[in-house]
Design an enzyme around this catalytic site. Structure first.
Site, PDB file in Angstrom:
ATOM      1  N   LYS A  43      17.832   7.715  23.939  1.00  0.00           N
ATOM      2  CA  LYS A  43      18.441   7.191  22.833  1.00  0.00           C
ATOM      3  C   LYS A  43      19.112   6.002  23.270  1.00  0.00           C
ATOM      4  CE  LYS A  43      22.611   7.817  21.411  1.00  0.00           C
ATOM      5  NZ  LYS A  43      22.820   6.619  20.958  1.00  0.00           N
ATOM      6  N   CYS A  97      33.042   1.650  33.831  1.00  0.00           N
ATOM      7  CA  CYS A  97      33.835   2.639  33.960  1.00  0.00           C
ATOM      8  C   CYS A  97      34.056   2.577  35.322  1.00  0.00           C
ATOM      9  CB  CYS A  97      33.133   4.060  33.662  1.00  0.00           C
ATOM     10  SG  CYS A  97      31.321   3.772  34.295  1.00  0.00           S
ATOM     11  N   GLU A 139      41.579   5.473  29.777  1.00  0.00           N
ATOM     12  CA  GLU A 139      40.963   4.432  30.079  1.00  0.00           C
ATOM     13  C   GLU A 139      40.885   3.309  28.942  1.00  0.00           C
ATOM     14  OE1 GLU A 139      36.178   4.116  31.578  1.00  0.00           O
ATOM     15  OE2 GLU A 139      36.763   5.288  29.915  1.00  0.00           O
ATOM     16  N   GLU A 141      27.835  11.112  33.356  1.00  0.00           N
ATOM     17  CA  GLU A 141      29.021  10.017  33.881  1.00  0.00           C
ATOM     18  C   GLU A 141      29.823   9.599  32.786  1.00  0.00           C
ATOM     19  OE1 GLU A 141      28.827   5.827  35.040  1.00  0.00           O
ATOM     20  OE2 GLU A 141      28.569   6.566  36.893  1.00  0.00           O
TER      21      GLU A 141
END
Length: 482
Positions: free
Chosen positions: A174, A284, A383, A250
């Site tokens: 996807k 990230c 984040e 992750e």
């Protein structure tokens, strides 16, 4: 690709392109690059069923040499298309061309690395008693769904697809809706691999959250490999619980960079400018918190502010640009709100924002630095995923480690000091899957990455990258009983 391409779905070796389309937009200038055909739950279910049938009814899972051949063929085709794909990454993702070309070179290297490993998936055998043999066989886990983010759409596909195929899994992908044209071009490279059997790799474009949700719920999917936010990862984990799928996640990061008073500040500022602003901070592992020993705070702040101020924001195709655009205007608006919040809660050392002139039409924002003392602020804890970085201070090594570990994340970190004993002690104490010493953001196919705590489950890259796509089967034989 030429003209105005349309990204299609790919099932059982065929392109599926009927139905309404959606636009793919260049984030740097708002121009329409092409269109894509969104998928659906029905198409996702069909792709999963095809992958299941291929896994169970063909020799793919038991053919390591075939799997290696396919991966080598894919690497060759990616290499042949690397310049075209790099241009497409710049256009559809907004990053710098050197970053896009680096993404392609890393993807090609990773594909070849797992092609080599495909032929060396090893088990072990032991004799527990005279004539009693235990054979620990490593077998493919089944059908893997790979959910790919937009920030590195080739690299973050290949680092899951490579080990999945090397292990013998079949796959449903996807792609991210923000980068469908890039993904379609990679799928064209796969389609051109002469050794790839039909049904081994399938791909369904997203339609909101419909396709991802269908893959997470599907009984035909055995493994979910997802890269993205911790919030979405937790939703996937909950959705996968009823049928106990294996998860490779992750997730988010909030990488601290710990700078001690004996660090080489020229090196530290050079590394951290790149480590914080590569891909406009939309990665990230980006250096997101600068933890600086108080005795050098002023000198470090002056240097890093000058370094950030010197970064020229501009289109990724311009070789003079030092940072590209964000992925879209919504994220530009979000970062601008965070800059204002940083000014309210802390002190803006460098206030970024939307640049004037022609760049204001794109999703550009200039870098920001802010000083903050509140460890509990969401600006420290969450984040931010953009070119905005906090500066925090510490007195001694214990406080440095305490602050580095003070968030829920544990994906990456870096430590800057010329004392080898200190950097080794601190790297051991920081709870993160990767700790760089006197550098930041070094990734390669051979070295495992992954997160502690809310930054995820499992490992990607390296030999351990195969583990999430393999099962261990114990076959026992009493030789005397045969």
């Amino acid at each position: 690709m030429g003209g105005s391409p349309t990204a299609l779905n790919y099932l059982n070796g065929e392109w599926i392109g009927s139905g309404p389309t959606a636009e793919s937009v260049n984030p740097a200038d708002g121009s329409v690059l092409g269109r894509y055909v969104p998928g659906s739950k029905a198409l996702a279910d069909q792709a999963a069923a095809i992958a299941r049938e291929t896994f169970e009814r063909t020799a793919w899972a038991a053919s390591p040499r075939l799997r290696a051949a396919v991966l080598y063929e894919l690497a060759d085709r990616l290499e042949a298309a690397k310049e075209e794909l790099a241009d497409l990454i710049v256009a559809e993702n907004g990053k710098l061309r050197r970053e896009a070309l680096g993404e392609m070179m890393g993807s090609i290297s990773e594909t070849r690395y797992y092609a080599g490993l495909a032929r060396t998936v090893l088990g072990r055998t032991l004799e527990t008693a005279p004539g009693n043999f235990s054979m620990m066989n490593r077998e493919p886990a089944g059908v893997a769904a790979i959910i790919v983010p937009w920030n590195a759409p080739v690299t973050l596909l290949i680092r899951s697809l490579g080990p999945a195929l090397a292990a013998g899994c079949t796959v449903v992908i996807k792609p991210a809706p923000q980068t469908p044209l890039i993904h379609h071009r990679v799928m064209q490279c796969l389609h051109a691999c002469p050794s790839l059997p039909k049904g081994v790799v399938n791909s369904v474009n997203e339609n909101g959250i419909e396709v991802g949700a269908a893959l997470v719920a599907s009984d035909d999917i055995d493994v979910i490999s997802f890269t993205g936010s911790s919030r979405t990862g937790k939703r996937i984990m909950a959705g996968a619980a009823p049928n106990l799928k294996r998860l490779s996640l992750e997730l988010g990061g909030k990488a601290p960079a710990v700078v001690f008073d004996d660090a080489d500040l020229d090196q530290a500022c050079r590394e951290l400018t790149n480590g914080a602003l590569m891909m406009a901070g939309q990665i990230c592992i980006a250096a997101a918190r600068f933890l600086v020993q108080k005795s050098i705070e002023k000198e470090f702040t002056d240097r890093i502010r000058a370094a950030f101020s010197a970064v020229r924001v501009g289109p990724g195709r311009d070789p003079e640009s030092g940072m590209g655009s964000l992925i879209d205007h919504d994220n530009r608006t979000r970062i601008c709100r965070l800059i204002e919040q940083a000014g309210d809660e802390g002190e803006l050392v460098l206030k970024g924002g939307v640049p004037d002139g022609p760049l204001s039409r794109g999703a550009f924002v200039t870098p920001s630095l802010f000083r903050i003392d509140d460890l509990h602020s969401e600006l420290v804890q969450e984040e931010l995923f953009g070119p905005i970085v906090s500066i925090e201070t510490f007195e001694d090594e214990l406080e440095a480690v305490t602050k580095a570990n003070a968030t829920k994340y544990g994906l990456a970190a870096s430590v800057f000091s010329l004392d080898i004993n200190r950097v080794m002690r601190v790297s051991r104490a920081i709870r993160a899957g990767t700790v760089w010493l006197n550098c930041h953001s070094r990734l390669f196919a051979e070295g495992e990455t992954g997160g502690y705590r809310h930054s995820g489950l499992g490992r990607l890259h390296g030999v351990e990258g195969l583990n999430d796509f393999l099962e261990t089967k114990h076959v026992y034989l009493e030789a005397g009983a045969v």
